[in-house]
Design an enzyme around this catalytic site. Structure first.
Site, PDB file in Angstrom:
ATOM      1  N   GLU A   1       0.814  -1.219   0.000  1.00  0.00           N
ATOM      2  CA  GLU A   1       0.000   0.000   0.000  1.00  0.00           C
ATOM      3  C   GLU A   1       0.847   1.269   0.000  1.00  0.00           C
ATOM      4  O   GLU A   1       0.813   2.061   0.946  1.00  0.00           O
ATOM      5  CB  GLU A   1      -0.960  -0.016   1.191  1.00  0.00           C
TER       6      GLU A   1
ATOM      7  N   GLU B   1      -6.490  -8.002  -0.876  1.00  0.00           N
ATOM      8  CA  GLU B   1      -6.922  -8.091   0.520  1.00  0.00           C
ATOM      9  C   GLU B   1      -8.418  -7.847   0.598  1.00  0.00           C
ATOM     10  O   GLU B   1      -8.955  -6.975  -0.096  1.00  0.00           O
ATOM     11  CB  GLU B   1      -6.251  -7.013   1.386  1.00  0.00           C
TER      12      GLU B   1
HETATM   13  C1  GAL Z   1      -4.380  -2.965   4.773  1.00  0.00           C
HETATM   14  C2  GAL Z   1      -2.934  -3.371   4.955  1.00  0.00           C
HETATM   15  C3  GAL Z   1      -2.805  -4.654   5.748  1.00  0.00           C
HETATM   16  C4  GAL Z   1      -3.690  -4.624   6.952  1.00  0.00           C
HETATM   17  C5  GAL Z   1      -5.101  -4.369   6.515  1.00  0.00           C
HETATM   18  C6  GAL Z   1      -6.103  -4.371   7.621  1.00  0.00           C
HETATM   19  O1  GAL Z   1      -4.505  -1.619   4.517  1.00  0.00           O
HETATM   20  O2  GAL Z   1      -2.296  -3.530   3.724  1.00  0.00           O
HETATM   21  O3  GAL Z   1      -1.464  -4.856   6.099  1.00  0.00           O
HETATM   22  O4  GAL Z   1      -3.254  -3.646   7.829  1.00  0.00           O
HETATM   23  O5  GAL Z   1      -5.164  -3.120   5.896  1.00  0.00           O
HETATM   24  O6  GAL Z   1      -7.397  -4.195   7.124  1.00  0.00           O
END
Ligand code: GAL
Length: 682
Positions: free
Chosen positions: A153, A308
């Site tokens: 990110e 994710e």
């Molecule tokens: C994202 C990040 C992850 C984790 C996740 C939690 O923004 O890349 O490492 O923190 O959020 O929702």
């Protein structure tokens, strides 16, 4: 690009941090068993693992990772290997403070957090490059490793001396002379003229912030600096002997980087999606999420990856809302419907302490498989396991919407015409919803993208025109396309300098009008657009439109120069002035919407324009409210995804074809889905 292990397959898995469990080796064995139970075929390793991979400067310990990659591979689980540059170990910051970011007030940050290093720092780049190279040497050829995940990110800026110097060099290259920069930035204003590049500083709340062109160039520089950092990481991986594909994970509504440009640095676009389900209507959330899936697909006009998503609830949103039963399946499938190559979660196992210990995970602190979340993940695993044939499918689209970071930055940074809210995102969204309700796949593209292959394009509030954009629109319309432009478009050039000689710049003849003034409305104010009677003897397509639509926030006044007004304002001193116009130009049509119209206006107008342009989605049956239709295709088949985002069951009439997922009769429970495979006809 399709990432394949054996046969084409959709990825299922997510971020896994076994380095947090090295002292409890039994956890790994348990986790792998669970992964197999849940149909997990891919895990992302190494995000934020630097301290365990290089515990002391120059002392590397990769054995624990090798052991885990081998064990996963033995069980048929692939690995997305991340470079660790998203967070650094203590020793690095302690020994080389230059890796720590400096804020816009000139204050160097302390060690802590993540995603907060100076991307210019030669030391940071060198240390990152070294570990990347070593990772590639050790794991690049491992058959389990399918994809490199560069950092995590990416975002944010640093104002240290190194970054300021790099920014000045970037400006020197762009403008060559300081006189040229002064001219392009309009620095005569308030006597802010620069005598040399050395006087230029990054924008700051305690310094210069009134030169909009400086603000814009800083954002462009930050994007370029981030890209050069990513490219350097990729070079290190190549030097380490790996030529496997690369990705960066992008974020929802992130404005800090020009994703249109960043996407060019990697092979595959991926993103992290955390919708606020069950807030208001699931249908609203679904459409918003769909838009961002389409942004990600549009960046390369290729399938992307959902890197994710949360299997249950996050712990960083204001309220940690659980996904109701069925929502995990629906949201996962939605990503596939819009072009994802898989469904990955954050995270596979919940961490035991620190700030994310309450973030949802496939395996929670209890560790058993008899949890609701785990069961739902297993359901997604079974579903994706049966849908491997979708892995190589693309998305066909004849319609596009423009969404451009340069434009977004410039418009939001400009003072006026409505500092309390331009409602830009809503304006884009209205076009999107109007097209999606017709079942059309929509590409979201930026101004640098080609318009070839589209028959219809909408450009909501394109305040800034990048060089060449107006010409692209002109050729699109002249060669037969239908183009819709809205108010507040073609106002400034790439330096936020107002175009002289009338707007929309270079297109007044294409749209057959000139924009004169724009009226900002108070929140409580409203105007209306009234439909004019179609001229006698002319095709009365306007009869599909209602007589009156409400408009708010911004009303632009235009003077027709050949365009035909189709609607006029209903009140105020500009009552009777055009609110919607149409112009024929070459073989195509150019429409101009003058005000911030209600959703229904877009729904009705676009239904007409799409029919007029002879475009169909191929779905000729009714689409009930709250039901999303998408398609993906390969050489032989079109796959239709039908998803119900209502809280009640809906019956959808399905066309002829094989139902490969869901209810054959089209009876869709709340958050239920159907996938239909239809053979293409020659
Ligand atoms: C994202 C990040 C992850 C984790 C996740 C939690 O923004 O890349 O490492 O923190 O959020 O929702």
């Amino acid at each position: 690009m399709v990432i394949t292990m054996r046969d084409p397959y959709l990825m299922h898995g997510g971020d896994y941090n076994p380095e947090q469990w090295l002292a409890m080796p039994e956890i790994l064995e348990q986790d792998i068993d669970r992964f197999l139970e849940a149909g997990i075929n891919t895990v992302t390793l190494g995000v934020f693992s630097w301290a365990k991979l290089e515990p002391k400067e120059g002392i590397y310990d990769f054995d624990w990772l090798a052991e885990r990659i081998d064990k996963l591979y033995e069980k048929g689980i692939s690995v997305i290997l991340a470079t660790p540059s998203g967070a650094r170990p203590h020793w690095l910051a302690e020994r080389y403070p230059q890796v720590l970011r400096v804020d816009e007030r000139g204050k160097r940050q302390l060690f802590g957090g993540r995603h907060n290093h100076c991307l210019t720092s030669p030391v940071y780049r060198e240390k990152v490059g070294r570990i990347d190279r070593k990772l590639a040497e050790r794991f690049g050829a491992h058959p389990a490793v399918k994809l490199w995940h560069i950092s995590n990110e990416l975002g944010g800026d640093c104002h240290c001396g190194l970054c300021q110097a790099a920014f000045r060099n970037w400006l020197r290259e762009r403008y060559q002379t300081i006189e040229n920069l002064n001219d392009r930035w309009c620095t005569t204003f308030w006597s802010h003229t620069y005598d040399s590049f050395d006087q230029v500083e990054a924008p700051s709340a305690i310094g210069e912030s009134s030169l909009m062109a400086l603000n814009l160039d800083w954002k462009r520089f930050v994007t370029d600096q981030t890209i050069s950092f990513v490219e350097q990481e990729i070079r290190a991986i190549h030097e380490g002997g790996s030529d496997k594909p690369t990705t960066v994970n992008m974020m929802y509504r992130f404005e800090g980087l020009d994703y249109g440009k960043l996407a060019g640095a990697v092979d595959l676009v991926s993103w992290d999606s955390y919708p606020l389900w069950h807030k208001e209507s699931e249908w609203d959330t679904a459409r918003d999420t769909a838009f961002w899936h389409d942004v990600m697909r549009g960046l390369k006009k290729k399938p992307f990856l959902l890197m994710e998503s949360c299997p249950s609830s996050t712990n960083w949103q204001s309220v940690s809302k659980l996904k109701k039963p069925g929502m995990l399946e629906a949201s996962s499938l939605q990503s596939i419907a819009h072009g994802s190559q898989g469904v990955l979660y954050f995270q596979m196992r919940q961490s035991r302490g620190a700030s994310e210990k309450f973030h949802g995970a496939v395996i929670d602190h209890y560790g058993g498989s008899d949890t609701r979340t785990f069961r739902e993940v297993c359901g997604v695993g079974r579903m994706l396991g049966k849908l491997g044939e979708l892995a190589g499918c693309t998305t066909g689209s004849r319609v596009a919407i423009l969404y451009d970071w340069d434009n977004l930055w410039a418009m939001k940074n400009a003072q006026g015409p409505r500092n309390k809210g331009l409602h830009y995102e809503e304006c884009v969204d209205k076009s999107y919803r109007a097209l999606r309700r017709l079942g059309l796949n929509v590409d979201i593209i930026d101004q640098s993208a080609s318009l070839e292959g589209y028959r219809f394009a909408a450009a909501p509030m394109q305040y800034l025109f990048r060089p060449g954009f107006a010409q692209k629109i002109r050729s699109f319309v002249e060669t037969g396309g239908t183009f819709v432009m809205t108010y507040w478009s073609g106002v400034v050039d790439e330096n936020d300098r107002c175009f002289l000689g009338g707007r929309p710049a270079d297109l007044t003849d294409v749209f057959g009008l000139r924009a004169l003034e724009i009226d900002g409305l108070y929140d409580e104010e409203e105007n209306a657009a009234l439909t004019l009677e179609p001229e006698a003897g002319r095709p009365g397509w306007l009869s599909f439109m209602k007589e009156r639509y409400a408009c708010k926030y911004l009303c632009e006044l235009v003077s027709p120069l050949g365009a035909r007004p189709l609607m006029v304002y209903g009140k105020d001193f500009y009552a009777g002035e055009p609110a919607l116009l149409r112009n024929s130009c070459g073989k195509g049509l150019a429409y101009y919407i003058c005000a911030d119209m209600e959703q229904k206006f877009y729904d009705d107008l676009y239904e007409n324009l799409i029919a007029e342009a002879g475009i169909t989605s191929g779905w000729n049956l009714e689409i009930p409210e709250g039901v999303e239709i998408c398609s993906r295709e390969n050489e032989d088949f079109v796959y239709w995804f039908v998803q119900n985002y209502n809280r009640y069951e809906v019956k959808v009439q399905l066309p002829q074809g094989d139902v490969i997922f869901g209810d054959k009769k089209g009876e869709l429970r709340p958050f239920g889905s159907v996938i239909l495979r239809v053979k293409k006809t020659l």
